[in-house]
Enzyme design. Structure first.
Site, PDB file in Angstrom:
ATOM      1  N   LYS A 192      45.182  31.661   3.003  1.00  0.00           N
ATOM      2  CA  LYS A 192      43.816  31.637   2.467  1.00  0.00           C
ATOM      3  C   LYS A 192      43.329  33.040   2.167  1.00  0.00           C
ATOM      4  O   LYS A 192      43.858  34.027   2.701  1.00  0.00           O
ATOM      5  CB  LYS A 192      42.857  30.965   3.467  1.00  0.00           C
ATOM      6  CG  LYS A 192      42.742  31.653   4.840  1.00  0.00           C
ATOM      7  CD  LYS A 192      41.740  32.778   4.934  1.00  0.00           C
ATOM      8  CE  LYS A 192      41.689  33.407   6.330  1.00  0.00           C
ATOM      9  NZ  LYS A 192      41.011  34.689   6.389  1.00  0.00           N
ATOM     10  N   ALA A 210      47.779  39.817   8.083  1.00  0.00           N
ATOM     11  CA  ALA A 210      47.323  40.172   6.738  1.00  0.00           C
ATOM     12  C   ALA A 210      45.879  39.809   6.474  1.00  0.00           C
ATOM     13  O   ALA A 210      45.321  40.184   5.457  1.00  0.00           O
ATOM     14  CB  ALA A 210      48.205  39.465   5.716  1.00  0.00           C
ATOM     15  N   GLY A 211      45.256  38.998   7.372  1.00  0.00           N
ATOM     16  CA  GLY A 211      43.921  38.468   7.078  1.00  0.00           C
ATOM     17  C   GLY A 211      44.007  37.257   6.176  1.00  0.00           C
ATOM     18  O   GLY A 211      43.046  36.873   5.514  1.00  0.00           O
ATOM     19  N   ALA A 250      45.476  34.179   7.337  1.00  0.00           N
ATOM     20  CA  ALA A 250      45.626  33.005   8.196  1.00  0.00           C
ATOM     21  C   ALA A 250      47.048  32.426   8.201  1.00  0.00           C
ATOM     22  O   ALA A 250      47.229  31.219   8.370  1.00  0.00           O
ATOM     23  CB  ALA A 250      44.614  31.912   7.825  1.00  0.00           C
ATOM     24  N   GLY A 251      48.035  33.277   8.050  1.00  0.00           N
ATOM     25  CA  GLY A 251      49.429  32.798   8.044  1.00  0.00           C
ATOM     26  C   GLY A 251      49.804  32.081   9.334  1.00  0.00           C
ATOM     27  O   GLY A 251      50.355  30.980   9.303  1.00  0.00           O
ATOM     28  N   ASP A 294      40.635  29.695  12.761  1.00  0.00           N
ATOM     29  CA  ASP A 294      40.990  29.360  11.374  1.00  0.00           C
ATOM     30  C   ASP A 294      41.862  28.114  11.270  1.00  0.00           C
ATOM     31  O   ASP A 294      42.104  27.613  10.170  1.00  0.00           O
ATOM     32  CB  ASP A 294      41.769  30.521  10.727  1.00  0.00           C
ATOM     33  CG  ASP A 294      40.896  31.731  10.454  1.00  0.00           C
ATOM     34  OD1 ASP A 294      39.653  31.603  10.517  1.00  0.00           O
ATOM     35  OD2 ASP A 294      41.467  32.804  10.172  1.00  0.00           O
TER      36      ASP A 294
HETATM   37  O1  C5P Z   1      39.975  32.491  17.079  1.00  0.00           O
HETATM   38  P1  C5P Z   1      40.966  33.596  16.898  1.00  0.00           P
HETATM   39  O2  C5P Z   1      42.007  33.608  17.975  1.00  0.00           O
HETATM   40  O3  C5P Z   1      41.578  33.597  15.535  1.00  0.00           O
HETATM   41  O4  C5P Z   1      40.141  34.928  17.003  1.00  0.00           O
HETATM   42  C1  C5P Z   1      40.768  36.173  17.231  1.00  0.00           C
HETATM   43  C2  C5P Z   1      39.728  37.174  17.717  1.00  0.00           C
HETATM   44  O5  C5P Z   1      38.821  37.493  16.663  1.00  0.00           O
HETATM   45  C3  C5P Z   1      38.841  36.696  18.834  1.00  0.00           C
HETATM   46  O6  C5P Z   1      39.457  36.916  20.077  1.00  0.00           O
HETATM   47  C4  C5P Z   1      37.603  37.551  18.654  1.00  0.00           C
HETATM   48  O7  C5P Z   1      37.816  38.858  19.141  1.00  0.00           O
HETATM   49  C5  C5P Z   1      37.502  37.670  17.145  1.00  0.00           C
HETATM   50  N1  C5P Z   1      36.631  36.630  16.554  1.00  0.00           N
HETATM   51  C6  C5P Z   1      35.253  36.713  16.734  1.00  0.00           C
HETATM   52  N2  C5P Z   1      34.435  35.760  16.165  1.00  0.00           N
HETATM   53  C7  C5P Z   1      34.963  34.741  15.442  1.00  0.00           C
HETATM   54  C8  C5P Z   1      36.357  34.632  15.254  1.00  0.00           C
HETATM   55  C9  C5P Z   1      37.162  35.618  15.822  1.00  0.00           C
HETATM   56  O8  C5P Z   1      34.746  37.643  17.383  1.00  0.00           O
HETATM   57  N3  C5P Z   1      34.150  33.839  14.896  1.00  0.00           N
END
Ligand code: C5P
Length: 295
Positions: free
Chosen positions: A9, A99-100, A102-103, A138
């Site tokens: 994405k 990469a940002g 969402a792989g 994600d």
């Molecule tokens: O949910 P995910 O594991 O992808 O998130 C990775 C990190 O990104 C979280 O531990 C947090 O530090 C940050 N994050 C956040 N707020 C979000 C999503 C991610 O602060 N809504």
């Protein structure tokens, strides 16, 4: 045996709100699947093991042990929830990592969808999204992909329909960016780093109005990440000089994507960026793709 495509994405809009009690940030994201995917095939095994075989057509490797890999964690979650036997997962990794894009989340979602099919569980989209939310913010979006407004910490998904198949050029620099770092260092001053008008962005997308949409393309994580990694800003500038209608960083970076109206402009910009990066970051990848509608 089942085989699935796990789509990457980009985020044309990434608005970040306050930190919540659980430590996550309240967000409002526009997620758009692009036609760039990992291929995951899965079959049942006779024992309880979850085995992961990987293939990296564009080079690289995972720098984490298999147990931490989101594809393996998704399989274990499904096993625990539904008392399933083990699986063998083959993962062809085409989406750039860290990469940002969402792989990893796309792989986890594909494993949830794949095990649902393989074991004939008959789970609804909502049930699969809820399982995905246990693995990452994600993952629920990636259960269907498409184009969506995602809120909460990113896990509340509202699909948007009839999205134009705008052309997208992606550049993934050779380095990665830590998502927690990007959130922790975000520029929080609203005057310096304002969010986008999400309603206006969605309306422009549904009206196929690229001009109005471009006005709202904004990522509140970008200023801090670009401050730390100036090459990202240079790539955005180079992409816009080379013909992108608009270019920006996606997710927590470092990837940059740009929107194009026609194929010829995209090809020329891709060539210009290849030349630019040959000196600046020879390990970077340049990928031409497009927005994809939901399943
Ligand atoms: O949910 P995910 O594991 O992808 O998130 C990775 C990190 O990104 C979280 O531990 C947090 O530090 C940050 N994050 C956040 N707020 C979000 C999503 C991610 O602060 N809504």
């Amino acid at each position: 045996m089942v085989e699935l495509k796990a789509y990457a994405k980009v985020n044309p809009v990434l608005n970040v709100g306050p930190v919540r009690e659980d430590g996550y940030h309240e967000v409002s994201l526009l997620m758009a699947s692009v036609d760039l995917y990992d291929v995951i095939s899965m079959e049942k095994s006779l024992d309880e093991k979850v085995q992961l075989e990987t293939e990296f057509p564009y080079g690289g490797s995972f720098d984490i042990p298999d147990e931490k890999n989101l594809a393996v964690r998704a399989a274990r979650l499904m096993q625990q929830h539904y008392g399933l036997s083990g699986v063998r997962i083959h993962l062809q990794k085409n989406i750039p990592m860290a990469a940002g894009m969402a792989g990893g989340s796309a792989d986890a979602a594909a494993v949830i969808n794949g095990m649902d099919r393989l074991f004939e569980l008959g789970l609804s989209v909502e049930e699969r999204r809820s399982l995905g939310a246990m693995l990452g913010s994600d993952v629920p979006f990636c259960i269907t992909g498409g184009t969506a407004l995602c809120t909460g910490r990113g896990e509340k998904v509202t699909l948007l329909k009839d999205i134009p198949a705008w052309l997208v050029l992606v550049v993934k620099p050779s380095f990665g960016v830590s998502t927690p770092w990007a959130y922790q260092h975000m520029v929080t001053d609203e005057t310096e780093n304002p969010g986008a008008d999400m309603e206006a962005a969605i309306k422009a997308l549904q009206d196929n109005d690229l001009c109005a949409f471009m006005d709202q393309m904004k990522n509140q994580l970008a200023p801090a990440v670009i401050g730390q990694y100036p090459l990202i800003g240079e790539i955005i500038g180079e992409m816009e000089r080379s013909g992108a209608e608009k270019a920006m960083m996606t997710g927590s970076g470092p990837s940059v994507f740009g929107l194009f109206k026609d194929e010829k402009d995209l090809t020329e910009a891709a060539e210009a960026l290849e030349r630019f990066l040959a000196e600046r970051d020879p390990g970077a990848r340049v990928i031409g793709t497009k927005f994809l509608p939901a399943d």
